[in-house]
Design a protein around this motif. Structure first.
Motif, PDB file in Angstrom:
ATOM      1  N   GLY A  96     -27.478  14.527  -6.659  1.00 21.22           N
ATOM      2  CA  GLY A  96     -27.861  15.417  -5.564  1.00 21.22           C
ATOM      3  C   GLY A  96     -26.789  15.489  -4.493  1.00 21.22           C
ATOM      4  O   GLY A  96     -26.541  16.554  -3.909  1.00 21.22           O
ATOM      5  N   HIS A  97     -26.124  14.352  -4.231  1.00 16.98           N
ATOM      6  CA  HIS A  97     -25.029  14.330  -3.270  1.00 16.98           C
ATOM      7  C   HIS A  97     -23.861  15.177  -3.774  1.00 16.98           C
ATOM      8  O   HIS A  97     -23.293  15.987  -3.026  1.00 16.98           O
ATOM      9  CB  HIS A  97     -24.580  12.882  -3.049  1.00 16.98           C
ATOM     10  N   ILE A  98     -23.514  15.004  -5.031  1.00 18.37           N
ATOM     11  CA  ILE A  98     -22.436  15.809  -5.616  1.00 18.37           C
ATOM     12  C   ILE A  98     -22.808  17.287  -5.566  1.00 18.37           C
ATOM     13  O   ILE A  98     -21.946  18.154  -5.370  1.00 18.37           O
ATOM     14  CB  ILE A  98     -22.166  15.354  -7.064  1.00 18.37           C
ATOM     15  N   GLY A  99     -24.105  17.573  -5.705  1.00 12.94           N
ATOM     16  CA  GLY A  99     -24.581  18.949  -5.725  1.00 12.94           C
ATOM     17  C   GLY A  99     -24.308  19.726  -4.455  1.00 12.94           C
ATOM     18  O   GLY A  99     -24.183  20.959  -4.497  1.00 12.94           O
ATOM     19  N   PHE A 100     -24.230  19.043  -3.305  1.00 15.15           N
ATOM     20  CA  PHE A 100     -23.839  19.783  -2.098  1.00 15.15           C
ATOM     21  C   PHE A 100     -22.431  19.443  -1.642  1.00 15.15           C
ATOM     22  O   PHE A 100     -21.835  20.175  -0.855  1.00 15.15           O
ATOM     23  CB  PHE A 100     -24.851  19.581  -0.957  1.00 15.15           C
TER      24      PHE A 100
END
Length: 258
Positions: A82-86
Motif C-alpha cells: 500500500g505504501h508503494i502504491g502511493f
C-alpha cells in the motif's frame, strides 16, 4: 541564480523554525498534558489502550508485537505494498509532471504551479484521512485514496487544459494525503503504538528503496520513447494493484508466546 539560492535558504530556515517549535511544543502522549486519548479516562468504558467503543469501532490491537513477528504476517507485506502504491505515483509525478505538462504546451510557470497546488491539496487529504480513519477501517480508506491517485495520474496524462491541471492537483493531493495518514494508522492499529517505531522502521526502508526506482524508470522510458504515457500507465497499474490488495490486510493474529 541568486533567487534560487534565496529560495532554498527560505526552505532551510522554515525547516529549522519547525524543528525548534516541535522540540519545544510537541509531546509524546496526551498524559504529559494531563489529558487522555479522545478524552476518555482509563478505567471507564472504552478507556485505556486498545479501547473499543463497540462492534463498529476501528480495530486497535492490545498486543505488543515484535518487528520479527509482524514481518511474518500478511498484513505487514500488504501495508508495504500500500505504501508503494502511493509512493510510486507520487515520486514519478513530482519528478516528471512539469516536463510532461510543458510537452503538452503549458507554460513553465503553470506547469510548476501544479506541484504547489498538489502539496496544498494534500493538507485537505490528510485532514480527511484522519477523520475517516477514526470511523472506517484504514485499509478501506487507503484503497479509496489509491483509486483517487490513479484517477489523478490518468488526468495528468492528457491535461491539455488548465482546469485539468487543477483537477489533477486536487485528486493527487487529496489521494496522496489520505493514503499517507492510512500508513501509520494501520501500522499502529495492527501492531500496537509501542511497537510502531520498530515495525515502521522495518517497513519504510523496503517501500522507500522499491519506490525510489520509479522516477529513474520513468526518465528512461521518456528518453527512449519521447513520451511519459507508458511510465504513467505503469504507475497507474501499480496503484490499482495496491488498491485492490490493501483491503485484504486484515488484522493479524499474534502468535502465542513461546
Amino acid at each position: 541564480d541568486q533567487n534560487w539560492r534565496l529560495g532554498w535558504l527560505l526552505v532551510a530556515g522554515t525547516g529549522l523554525l519547525a524543528a525548534v517549535i516541535a522540540a519545544i511544543g510537541v509531546r509524546e502522549n496526551p498524559a504529559q498534558l494531563g489529558q487522555y486519548p479522545d478524552g476518555i479516562e482509563p478505567g471507564t468504558p472504552g478507556g485505556g489502550p486498545g479501547w473499543s467503543a463497540g462492534p463498529s469501532a476501528v480495530y486497535q490491537t492490545q498486543d505488543h508485537w515484535l518487528a520479527g513477528e509482524a514481518a511474518r504476517t500478511r498484513a505487514f507485506w500488504l501495508i508495504i505494498l500500500g505504501h508503494i502504491g502511493f509512493l510510486v505515483p507520487n515520486t514519478t509525478c513530482f519528478a516528471h509532471s512539469v516536463i510532461h505538462l510543458k510537452d503538452l504546451g503549458h507554460p513553465g510557470d503553470v506547469a510548476a504551479l501544479s506541484i504547489g497546488m498538489t502539496v496544498a491539496f494534500s493538507v485537505l487529504g490528510r485532514l480527511l484521512g484522519g477523520v475517516l480513519c477514526d470511523r472506517v477501517e484504514p485499509r478501506r480508506v487507503w484503497s479509496g485514496a489509491l483509486l483517487v491517485v490513479a484517477a489523478a495520474i490518468a488526468t495528468l496524462m492528457y491535461a491539455t487544459e488548465v482546469w485539468q491541471i487543477v483537477l489533477y492537483a486536487l485528486l493527487m493531493g487529496v489521494g496522496f494525503g489520505a493514503a499517507m495518514i492510512c500508513l501509520p494508522t494501520a501500522t499502529s492499529n495492527y501492531f500496537g503504538v509501542e511497537s510502531f517505531p520498530a515495525v515502521a522502521g522495518l517497513m519504510l526502508p523496503i517501500a522507500t528503496v522499491t519506490g525510489s526506482f520509479a522516477p529513474t524508470a520513468a526518465g528512461l522510458v521518456y528518453d527512449r520513447g519521447g513520451s511519459y504515457e507508458p511510465a504513467f500507465a505503469g504507475a497507474i497499474a501499480v496503484t490499482l494493484l495496491a488498491a485492490l490488495l490493501i483491503p485484504l490486510a486484515r488484522p493479524p493474529l499474534k502468535p502465542p508466546a513461546a
